[in-house]
Design an enzyme around this catalytic site. Structure first.
Site, short mmCIF file in Angstrom:
data_model
loop_
_atom_site.label_atom_id
_atom_site.label_comp_id
_atom_site.label_asym_id
_atom_site.label_seq_id
_atom_site.Cartn_x
_atom_site.Cartn_y
_atom_site.Cartn_z
N CYS A 171 -2.37 -3.31 9.29
CA CYS A 171 -2.70 -1.90 9.03
C CYS A 171 -3.94 -1.72 8.15
CB CYS A 171 -1.50 -1.21 8.38
SG CYS A 171 -0.05 -1.12 9.45
N HIS A 250 -6.07 -10.46 -0.88
CA HIS A 250 -5.26 -11.18 0.10
C HIS A 250 -4.32 -12.14 -0.62
CE1 HIS A 250 -4.02 -13.13 3.74
NE2 HIS A 250 -4.97 -12.57 4.49
N HIS A 341 -10.34 12.59 -4.59
CA HIS A 341 -9.37 12.68 -3.51
C HIS A 341 -8.81 11.29 -3.21
CE1 HIS A 341 -11.04 16.69 -2.78
NE2 HIS A 341 -12.23 16.13 -2.81
N HIS A 345 -2.72 5.14 2.88
CA HIS A 345 -2.16 4.66 4.14
C HIS A 345 -0.78 5.26 4.37
CE1 HIS A 345 -0.85 2.19 7.38
NE2 HIS A 345 0.00 1.49 6.66
N HIS A 374 3.69 13.10 8.99
CA HIS A 374 4.53 14.04 9.73
C HIS A 374 3.94 14.36 11.10
CE1 HIS A 374 6.23 18.06 10.74
NE2 HIS A 374 7.31 17.56 10.17
N ASN A 378 2.69 6.73 11.65
CA ASN A 378 1.91 5.60 11.17
C ASN A 378 1.14 5.03 12.36
OD1 ASN A 378 0.88 3.19 10.25
ND2 ASN A 378 2.82 2.38 9.47
#
Length: 463
Positions: A171, A250, A341, A345, A374, A378
């Protein structure tokens, strides 16, 4: 004692001087500018929407599930924060999820590729032969020829184009793609780059009954985004955003982190995506490691000095109790002093709430991520761009504002970056037909109303 205090003071001064030099260097470094000219998020056709009733039908037709698994899925869907207008792959819509083909996967992605890229080139006036760099990231589908090659063939791009086809990045892949572009821009002036980011959902729909694997079906939805970037300074006034910094973390050296989100087969050989109970712990560690490196790059000197003093006094460790007596988790550094802002994710309701709590964000700050979850679910690596689109459609993004993007991905990874808004933005984009309905008065999922009887079903009498 006097020598110890002197050594501590010298160390503190050295750190502060190093920090100042680093910050001055970053602010003067304009040689590797990276601008976003435009981005296009994908909105599938309405016949791919999965409302409450259809979601229930998909669950019910999985004959491998028992009453316990049905109840688990019901609770997951009801509490997911996902609404009734998200999109599924065509093979799932048509009931072919148990026997997907390679063509199903390729067709799913080509529909997204050509829709967003056609719009991207049309909106910007940049033609495909002008593209110098192409980066495609699709984590769970690798084809021959590559997906990037299919795009090059479709748009007849140049023979000397630099091409990167990424898989397995999860992702957080879109910021990895941006990082590749940023580094290529250092040695190629006045270049154009396209980043294409999505995920292959259709061939990876899980049809078994392992709870750690069926959860992915509740969260992941179809989507994608294509982004046009440049480092041409003459296009600065046309651009939407300028990349300020990007940090990648990572934790793959840790077995626990590496194995917490894995594509695998269950005991009966059915492929799917496994999410382990160790995932929250790995995500938390990756998150804080990333923020530790990010903070000096984006926060004002005043906040860094305050944090340095608080940390030195032993009260900035990120643990203990706050003034309300609640457990305090996360950094005491105030990121809102350097960011306007927050583009988070949409990994799930718990992910959004956890990051928001750690950063001390308000409901206003979290609203774009909640609304994206919503409306679109995802969509993996492309989720960030739907969140950004929501902010733009709401006319929140003004010239000079700073936007922090934070993403998580298998590996385990946490990647973040900060964009500077180059001009006031107010395009309705992919949100155009629904932004006026967001936020809705209630985000209650009607799934329980239609299928709540499953919760009362006698376990000895399976559905």
């Amino acid at each position: 004692m006097g020598l110890l205090m002197m050594a501590t003071l010298v160390l503190a001064i050295t750190l502060m001087i190093s920090l100042l030099i680093k910050l001055m260097h970053q602010r003067r470094d304009h040689g590797s500018s990276c601008y976003i000219l435009h981005y296009e998020c994908f909105k599938p056709s309405d016949d791919r929407k999965i409302d409450t009733e259809f979601s229930g039908n998909i669950v019910m037709r999985n004959k491998n599930l028992g009453i316990d698994e049905y109840r688990f899925l019901l609770r997951a869907i009801v509490s997911s924060g996902i609404g009734e207008e998200t999109y599924a792959p065509r093979n799932v819509i048509l009931g072919k999820e148990e026997s997907p083909t390679l063509l199903d996967g390729i067709s799913e992605l080509e529909e997204f590729f050509y829709d967003t890229l056609d719009k991207l080139f049309h909106r910007t006036g940049v033609s495909p032969p002008e593209i110098d760099v192409l980066v495609v990231n699709i984590s769970m589908l690798s084809s021959e020829p590559s997906l990037a090659s299919r795009i090059i063939n479709r748009y007849k791009m140049r023979e000397d184009i630099k091409v990167f086809n990424l898989s397995g990045m999860g992702c957080s892949a879109s910021l990895i793609s941006i990082d590749i572009v940023k580094n290529i821009f250092k040695s190629h002036k006045k270049a154009f780059a396209v980043v294409v980011t999505s995920e292959s959902i259709g061939p990876n729909w899980y049809s078994g009954n392992d709870k750690s694997m069926i959860l992915a079906n509740c969260l992941f939805r179809s989507g994608g985004c294509s982004i046009l970037l440049t480092n041409n300074p003459t296009l600065r006034t046309r651009s939407m955003f300028r990349l300020k910094c990007l940090v990648r973390t990572h934790l793959g050296a840790s077995d626990e982190a590496c194995e917490c989100a894995v594509q695998k087969e269950d005991e009966l050989g059915r492929p799917g995506f496994h999410l382990s109970k160790n995932l929250p712990r790995a995500a938390t560690k990756a998150f804080f490691e990333n923020l530790r490196e990010l903070a000096p790059k984006i926060l004002p000197l005043k906040e860094l000095v305050r944090y340095f003093i608080v940390s030195g006094s032993g009260s900035g460790s990120g643990s203990g109790k706050d003034r309300g007596g609640n457990n305090r988790t996360g950094p005491t550094v105030r990121f809102k002093t350097g960011v306007d802002h927050f583009c988070l994710h949409t990994g799930g309701k718990a992910v959004i709430e956890g990051v928001g709590k750690s950063l001390g964000l308000t409901e206003y700050d979290l609203e774009p991520a909640r609304m994206t979850l919503h409306r679109f679910g995802n969509t993996s690596a492309s989720s960030l761009w739907y969140v950004l689109g929501c902010m733009e459609a709401k006319r929140r993004l003004k010239k000079g504002d700073k936007v922090l993007m934070i993403s998580f991905g298998a590996g385990f990874k946490c990647n973040s970056c900060v964009w500077e808004v180059m001009r006031d933005l107010e395009d309705g984009n992919v949100w155009r037909d629904c932004i006026d309905r967001y936020p809705p008065k209630t985000l209650v999922n009607p799934f329980m109303e239609k299928f709540g009887w499953v919760m009362d079903q006698n376990p000895k009498n399976p559905i």
